[in-house]
Design an enzyme around this catalytic site. Sequence first.
Site, PDB file in Angstrom:
ATOM      1  N   GLY A   7      41.864  41.660  21.472  1.00 52.39           N
ATOM      2  CA  GLY A   7      42.799  42.202  22.450  1.00 52.39           C
ATOM      3  C   GLY A   7      42.049  43.002  23.492  1.00 52.39           C
ATOM      4  O   GLY A   7      41.620  44.124  23.228  1.00 52.39           O
ATOM      5  N   LEU A   8      41.889  42.419  24.684  1.00 51.51           N
ATOM      6  CA  LEU A   8      41.054  43.038  25.714  1.00 51.51           C
ATOM      7  C   LEU A   8      41.871  43.414  26.937  1.00 51.51           C
ATOM      8  O   LEU A   8      41.492  43.157  28.071  1.00 51.51           O
ATOM      9  CB  LEU A   8      39.911  42.085  26.095  1.00 51.51           C
ATOM     10  CG  LEU A   8      39.017  41.631  24.939  1.00 51.51           C
ATOM     11  CD1 LEU A   8      37.983  40.631  25.434  1.00 51.51           C
ATOM     12  CD2 LEU A   8      38.353  42.821  24.266  1.00 51.51           C
ATOM     13  N   GLY A  12      41.844  47.861  25.198  1.00 51.01           N
ATOM     14  CA  GLY A  12      40.913  47.136  24.348  1.00 51.01           C
ATOM     15  C   GLY A  12      39.581  46.871  25.022  1.00 51.01           C
ATOM     16  O   GLY A  12      38.511  47.015  24.412  1.00 51.01           O
ATOM     17  N   SER A 122      45.184  57.617  21.770  1.00 50.32           N
ATOM     18  CA  SER A 122      45.717  58.192  22.996  1.00 50.32           C
ATOM     19  C   SER A 122      44.594  58.364  24.010  1.00 50.32           C
ATOM     20  O   SER A 122      43.503  58.801  23.667  1.00 50.32           O
ATOM     21  CB  SER A 122      46.367  59.546  22.709  1.00 50.32           C
ATOM     22  OG  SER A 122      46.898  60.107  23.896  1.00 50.32           O
ATOM     23  N   GLY A 124      44.854  56.135  27.134  1.00 48.92           N
ATOM     24  CA  GLY A 124      45.243  55.192  28.175  1.00 48.92           C
ATOM     25  C   GLY A 124      44.070  54.659  28.970  1.00 48.92           C
ATOM     26  O   GLY A 124      42.970  54.460  28.450  1.00 48.92           O
ATOM     27  N   LYS A 190      50.648  59.746  15.693  1.00 50.94           N
ATOM     28  CA  LYS A 190      50.665  59.263  17.082  1.00 50.94           C
ATOM     29  C   LYS A 190      52.099  59.048  17.576  1.00 50.94           C
ATOM     30  O   LYS A 190      52.414  59.309  18.745  1.00 50.94           O
ATOM     31  CB  LYS A 190      49.870  57.963  17.183  1.00 50.94           C
ATOM     32  CG  LYS A 190      49.886  57.289  18.565  1.00 50.94           C
ATOM     33  CD  LYS A 190      49.349  58.187  19.677  1.00 50.94           C
ATOM     34  CE  LYS A 190      48.936  57.427  20.925  1.00 50.94           C
ATOM     35  NZ  LYS A 190      49.959  56.572  21.492  1.00 50.94           N
ATOM     36  N   HIS A 193      53.412  62.346  18.457  1.00 51.11           N
ATOM     37  CA  HIS A 193      52.710  62.716  19.699  1.00 51.11           C
ATOM     38  C   HIS A 193      53.429  62.113  20.911  1.00 51.11           C
ATOM     39  O   HIS A 193      53.679  62.779  21.913  1.00 51.11           O
ATOM     40  CB  HIS A 193      51.264  62.221  19.609  1.00 51.11           C
ATOM     41  CG  HIS A 193      50.526  62.130  20.913  1.00 51.11           C
ATOM     42  ND1 HIS A 193      50.715  61.081  21.796  1.00 51.11           N
ATOM     43  CD2 HIS A 193      49.581  62.919  21.473  1.00 51.11           C
ATOM     44  CE1 HIS A 193      49.926  61.252  22.846  1.00 51.11           C
ATOM     45  NE2 HIS A 193      49.239  62.357  22.685  1.00 51.11           N
ATOM     46  N   GLU A 197      55.488  63.764  23.982  1.00 48.60           N
ATOM     47  CA  GLU A 197      55.134  63.396  25.361  1.00 48.60           C
ATOM     48  C   GLU A 197      56.381  63.111  26.187  1.00 48.60           C
ATOM     49  O   GLU A 197      56.485  63.534  27.347  1.00 48.60           O
ATOM     50  CB  GLU A 197      54.226  62.169  25.317  1.00 48.60           C
ATOM     51  CG  GLU A 197      53.807  61.597  26.641  1.00 48.60           C
ATOM     52  CD  GLU A 197      53.028  60.306  26.454  1.00 48.60           C
ATOM     53  OE1 GLU A 197      53.489  59.260  26.957  1.00 48.60           O
ATOM     54  OE2 GLU A 197      51.989  60.321  25.773  1.00 48.60           O
TER      55      GLU A 197
END
Length: 327
Positions: A7-8, A12, A122, A124, A190, A193, A197
């Site tokens: 998964g790029l 990723g 986390s 992004g 997460k 979290h 957020e």
Amino acid sequence: MQIGVVGLGRMGANISRRLMRAGHSCVVWDANPATVQDLGKEGATGAGSLADVVAGLSGKPRAVWVMLPAGRITEQTVEQLGNLLTAGDIIIDGGNTMYKDDVRRAKALKQKGIRYVDCGTSGGVWGLQRGYCLMIGGETEAVQHLDPIFSTLAPGIGSIERTPHREGHDPRAEQGYIHAGPPGAGHFVKMIHNGIEYGMMQALAEGFDILRNRASDKLPADERFDLKMADIAEVWRRGSVVSSWLLDLTAEAMAKDPALSSFSGNVEDSGEGRWTIEAAIEEAVPAEVLASALFTRFRSRQEHTFAEKVLSAMRFGFGGHVEPPKA
């Protein structure tokens, strides 16, 4: 250390880059061959399939990091890897999977001797430069084996002031990653979290909306203020109690376009907010702010709802209140 990455997408690919820049070796695959080729030019070993990823990993135990959207595609990928890997190998799910799915997968893979690690990630699109905050669940031995990977991806102490009285606590937390507990614990942390957020974002958004509307002609003339959103966002970044990365991003967006005219206000959610509220219900924990923030996102995707028509009808019925004319 060698690791497979499946998964790029935005995260990723950058996870692979951050690892390679630190000297790790990545065998990568994505459904889009172009992204595989691009990372191959940067030093990764490209693979043409999941089987090629596993075949490209040498030594034992082999480890594969899955960085895909939560749901069916991750489920299928983990299942396929479970049929390709052997006892002792490790599958890491770094996406935003529901923690109950982690618990189930870990049990199923354990029957084959394959270890499953869930990693809430986390950071992004900024993770390549800033590093990733990692919340990890899994068996201790597997997590310890992967420590070189986690410590590379994490941001490190950096310039953040150290918290007093942390003697005796897990030193990894200061580096930006923790072993939260058994399988599922990482994604649970997460998930909460992300729920928090939502609430933080909603509080900032509502605050700026109140500030912006202070210029309304519905207010007394001497109580109207034509406030500069970009300047307020900027000044709050500096020494204010509400300073945060979310405020940094807000200030940057407002500096470019104070009216935020390029945004429609239709706000999606990726699932973790819903799961956070489900967890609150299971635990009988009040979560008014988080629930309200989630429902506001739902509301943002609609025009005026039928419920609002009902409200208008009632207001007209009991008080003769007439809706304002359409703009």
